[in-house]
Each structure stands twice: as C-alpha cells, then as structure tokens.
Design an enzyme around this catalytic site. Structure first.
Site, PDB file in Angstrom:
ATOM      1  N   SER A   6       0.841  -1.195   0.000  1.00 28.40           N
ATOM      2  CA  SER A   6       0.000   0.000   0.000  1.00 28.40           C
ATOM      3  C   SER A   6       0.881   1.253   0.000  1.00 28.40           C
ATOM      4  O   SER A   6       1.623   1.505   0.954  1.00 28.40           O
ATOM      5  CB  SER A   6      -0.894   0.022   1.238  1.00 28.40           C
ATOM      6  OG  SER A   6      -1.402   1.331   1.405  1.00 28.40           O
ATOM      7  N   HIS A  31      -1.212  -1.346  -4.230  1.00 25.72           N
ATOM      8  CA  HIS A  31      -2.472  -1.024  -3.557  1.00 25.72           C
ATOM      9  C   HIS A  31      -2.592   0.494  -3.380  1.00 25.72           C
ATOM     10  O   HIS A  31      -1.725   1.128  -2.771  1.00 25.72           O
ATOM     11  CB  HIS A  31      -2.497  -1.729  -2.200  1.00 25.72           C
ATOM     12  CG  HIS A  31      -3.793  -1.629  -1.463  1.00 25.72           C
ATOM     13  ND1 HIS A  31      -4.864  -2.469  -1.709  1.00 25.72           N
ATOM     14  CD2 HIS A  31      -4.197  -0.806  -0.470  1.00 25.72           C
ATOM     15  CE1 HIS A  31      -5.859  -2.163  -0.895  1.00 25.72           C
ATOM     16  NE2 HIS A  31      -5.484  -1.149  -0.120  1.00 25.72           N
ATOM     17  N   ASP A  33      -4.899   3.494  -1.925  1.00 29.40           N
ATOM     18  CA  ASP A  33      -5.975   3.800  -0.980  1.00 29.40           C
ATOM     19  C   ASP A  33      -6.557   5.164  -1.285  1.00 29.40           C
ATOM     20  O   ASP A  33      -5.929   6.195  -1.017  1.00 29.40           O
ATOM     21  CB  ASP A  33      -5.420   3.785   0.455  1.00 29.40           C
ATOM     22  CG  ASP A  33      -5.128   2.378   0.925  1.00 29.40           C
ATOM     23  OD1 ASP A  33      -6.051   1.545   0.876  1.00 29.40           O
ATOM     24  OD2 ASP A  33      -3.975   2.110   1.320  1.00 29.40           O
ATOM     25  N   MET A  35      -9.181   7.871  -0.386  1.00 30.31           N
ATOM     26  CA  MET A  35     -10.054   8.302   0.720  1.00 30.31           C
ATOM     27  C   MET A  35     -10.573   9.702   0.424  1.00 30.31           C
ATOM     28  O   MET A  35      -9.825  10.548  -0.078  1.00 30.31           O
ATOM     29  CB  MET A  35      -9.266   8.323   2.028  1.00 30.31           C
ATOM     30  CG  MET A  35      -8.550   7.020   2.341  1.00 30.31           C
ATOM     31  SD  MET A  35      -7.779   7.077   3.954  1.00 30.31           S
ATOM     32  CE  MET A  35      -6.791   5.563   3.913  1.00 30.31           C
ATOM     33  N   HIS A  64      -8.450   0.647  -3.851  1.00 31.14           N
ATOM     34  CA  HIS A  64      -9.337   0.469  -2.694  1.00 31.14           C
ATOM     35  C   HIS A  64     -10.009   1.817  -2.411  1.00 31.14           C
ATOM     36  O   HIS A  64      -9.356   2.731  -1.929  1.00 31.14           O
ATOM     37  CB  HIS A  64      -8.477  -0.004  -1.500  1.00 31.14           C
ATOM     38  CG  HIS A  64      -9.218  -0.105  -0.206  1.00 31.14           C
ATOM     39  ND1 HIS A  64      -8.556  -0.263   0.995  1.00 31.14           N
ATOM     40  CD2 HIS A  64     -10.542  -0.089   0.090  1.00 31.14           C
ATOM     41  CE1 HIS A  64      -9.454  -0.330   1.978  1.00 31.14           C
ATOM     42  NE2 HIS A  64     -10.660  -0.220   1.455  1.00 31.14           N
ATOM     43  N   MET A  66     -12.285   4.184  -0.313  1.00 35.52           N
ATOM     44  CA  MET A  66     -12.928   4.441   0.982  1.00 35.52           C
ATOM     45  C   MET A  66     -13.617   5.786   0.820  1.00 35.52           C
ATOM     46  O   MET A  66     -13.123   6.831   1.266  1.00 35.52           O
ATOM     47  CB  MET A  66     -11.867   4.471   2.094  1.00 35.52           C
ATOM     48  CG  MET A  66     -11.369   3.077   2.445  1.00 35.52           C
ATOM     49  SD  MET A  66      -9.697   3.098   3.122  1.00 35.52           S
ATOM     50  CE  MET A  66      -8.754   3.105   1.591  1.00 35.52           C
ATOM     51  N   MET A 135     -11.094  -6.021   5.846  1.00 39.54           N
ATOM     52  CA  MET A 135     -10.274  -5.061   6.597  1.00 39.54           C
ATOM     53  C   MET A 135      -9.883  -5.679   7.939  1.00 39.54           C
ATOM     54  O   MET A 135     -10.734  -6.203   8.658  1.00 39.54           O
ATOM     55  CB  MET A 135     -11.044  -3.763   6.863  1.00 39.54           C
ATOM     56  CG  MET A 135     -11.350  -2.912   5.648  1.00 39.54           C
ATOM     57  SD  MET A 135      -9.924  -2.454   4.650  1.00 39.54           S
ATOM     58  CE  MET A 135      -8.891  -1.580   5.814  1.00 39.54           C
ATOM     59  N   GLY A 142      -2.787   4.294   7.764  1.00 39.83           N
ATOM     60  CA  GLY A 142      -1.794   3.230   7.806  1.00 39.83           C
ATOM     61  C   GLY A 142      -1.247   3.097   9.222  1.00 39.83           C
ATOM     62  O   GLY A 142      -1.513   3.943  10.090  1.00 39.83           O
ATOM     63  N   ASP A 173      -6.291  -6.487   4.564  1.00 42.97           N
ATOM     64  CA  ASP A 173      -5.713  -5.138   4.552  1.00 42.97           C
ATOM     65  C   ASP A 173      -5.743  -4.535   5.950  1.00 42.97           C
ATOM     66  O   ASP A 173      -6.824  -4.323   6.515  1.00 42.97           O
ATOM     67  CB  ASP A 173      -6.532  -4.270   3.581  1.00 42.97           C
ATOM     68  CG  ASP A 173      -5.963  -2.876   3.398  1.00 42.97           C
ATOM     69  OD1 ASP A 173      -4.880  -2.586   3.936  1.00 42.97           O
ATOM     70  OD2 ASP A 173      -6.635  -2.077   2.709  1.00 42.97           O
ATOM     71  N   GLY A 174      -4.544  -4.227   6.476  1.00 43.93           N
ATOM     72  CA  GLY A 174      -4.442  -3.492   7.734  1.00 43.93           C
ATOM     73  C   GLY A 174      -3.616  -4.227   8.779  1.00 43.93           C
ATOM     74  O   GLY A 174      -3.976  -5.312   9.218  1.00 43.93           O
TER      75      GLY A 174
END
Ligand code: DX5
Ligand code: ZN
Length: 212
Positions: A6, A31, A33, A35, A64, A66, A135, A142, A173-174
C-alpha cells in the site's frame, strides 16, 4: 501468496521512486488507498497521483475506495485500467449494480468489509465478485494494529466461497506483518496488503519475501 504493498506508507516526496523500488522488490499489485474525507476521516490521492504511479510501473493497480458516491469515483479512475476496484458494502445501497458497472469496464470487481461487518452479508454477492477484501483495521490510516478476529472471518469466508465461488480471491488489509501473515495464509487468504511493514522496512524486497 500475492503481496500488494500500500503506497499510503510510501514517501510522497519520492513517490515514483518508491513505486519503482517496490515493483522491483517483487510486488504483485500496487495497492492505492483512495479516501474522500467523508467515508473515512482522511483524504489521500486523486487520479493525477495515480496516473503518476501508473506511469512508474507495469505492476497492476489494486484500487481500494474508501469513499461516498462510489459510481462517481469509479468514473474518475476508470481510465487507469486497474486490475481490481474494491468498494465498501457499508456505503452502497445498490451493490449488484456497482459490481456490474465495474465488470462492464473490464475491471475485476471486489467488495470490502470493515472489521465489524459480518461475512453473511456476502451470501448473495460472493458469486458475482472476483475478490473480497477483509479489513483487519478500521479504514482511514496506515500503521494501525491488526485486529485478530479477522482470522476467523477469513475461514468463514473461505467456507462460503467453497460453496458459491471457488475461484474467489481473499485479500486482507491493515496491520499485516510477518507474524500474522502465516496465520492468514492458513486461514485461506490469497493476497496481503501491507503498507508500513513494507515501506518502513530497510529493504522492500526483503519485506515482501518475509510476507510471502
Ligand atoms: C487503511 C488502508 C490500508 C493501509 C494499510 O485504511 O486501507 O491499505 O495503507 O497500512 P498498514 O499495512 O500500515 O496497516
Ligand atoms: Zn487499503
């Protein structure tokens, strides 16, 4: 095991260098992210940044979202031709319609569950997606701590997939690291996202090998 680093934890002052380094280090996907500051309390990358990422690598993108208003964001990023688009089912009223929208673009659709969202909500969707992203932290940042209850969730999802979609990919993920990676593998995960574990490591290649 496939690894999807990520870039949220990459050095944004040297993003294309970091993307090149992690690609040479063996990343299977990159990956990204996205947001929007509404679905989660953080704001990250717009399409211009992802264009720069794409031009730095041949490794397929794993987007991904969000975000709220998922169809709007799909239209904003579709020209980047990612391998996967993942969206949160907690946000979308018309899940099947959005899955079909992604599929019609030639992109592989994937749905995401937050840590508290149960696997049974996938009963009537799991056959229509290529991947489910579970998740293992609450989305937004992160470097958070892995929530161990996701291990049982992976097992439950793998059982559901055996009945309804044997080719389903399960991505986690996470808070993924070299300690929980073997547990996730045994539970049935196929792809691990890792942000801080890879980008805070002195060698991206070693970090990816350790996870694999
Ligand atoms: C969290 C993001 C993750 C994050 C993972 O909302 O979806 O992809 O970057 O970072 P680590 O691996 O540091 O938890
Ligand atoms: Zn993510």
């Amino acid at each position: 095991m496939k690894i999807s680093p990520s870039i949220l934890s990459a050095d944004f002052g040297n993003l294309s260098e970091d993307v090149k380094k992690v690609s040479l280090g063996g990343a299977d996907y990159i990956h990204c992210d996205i947001m929007d500051g509404h679905f989660v309390p953080n704001l990250t990358m717009g399409p211009m940044i992802i264009e720069a990422v794409k031009s730095a690598t041949d490794v397929p993108l794993d987007i991904h979202f969000m975000v709220e208003d998922i169809p709007f964001f799909i239209d904003m990023y579709k020209h980047l031709e990612p391998e996967f688009i993942s969206f949160h089912i907690e946000e979308e009223k018309h899940i099947n319609r959005v899955i079909q929208k992604i599929r019609n673009l030639g992109i592989r659709p994937s749905v995401v569950l937050n840590p508290a969202t149960p696997v049974c909500l996938l009963d009537y969707i799991v056959a229509d997606v290529d991947m489910v992203l579970l998740m293992s932290v609450n989305p937004g940042f992160g470097g958070q701590k892995f929530i161990p209850s996701v291990i049982d969730k992976v097992k439950e999802l793998r059982e559901l997939a055996e009945k309804k979609n044997p080719d389903l990919l399960i991505e986690i993920d996470g808070g993924v690291n070299d300690k929980n990676a073997p547990l996730l593998k045994d539970a049935g995960a196929d792809i691990l996202v890792a942000g801080s574990f890879v980008f805070k490591h002195k060698s991206y290649e070693e970090a990816i090998k350790a996870l694999r």
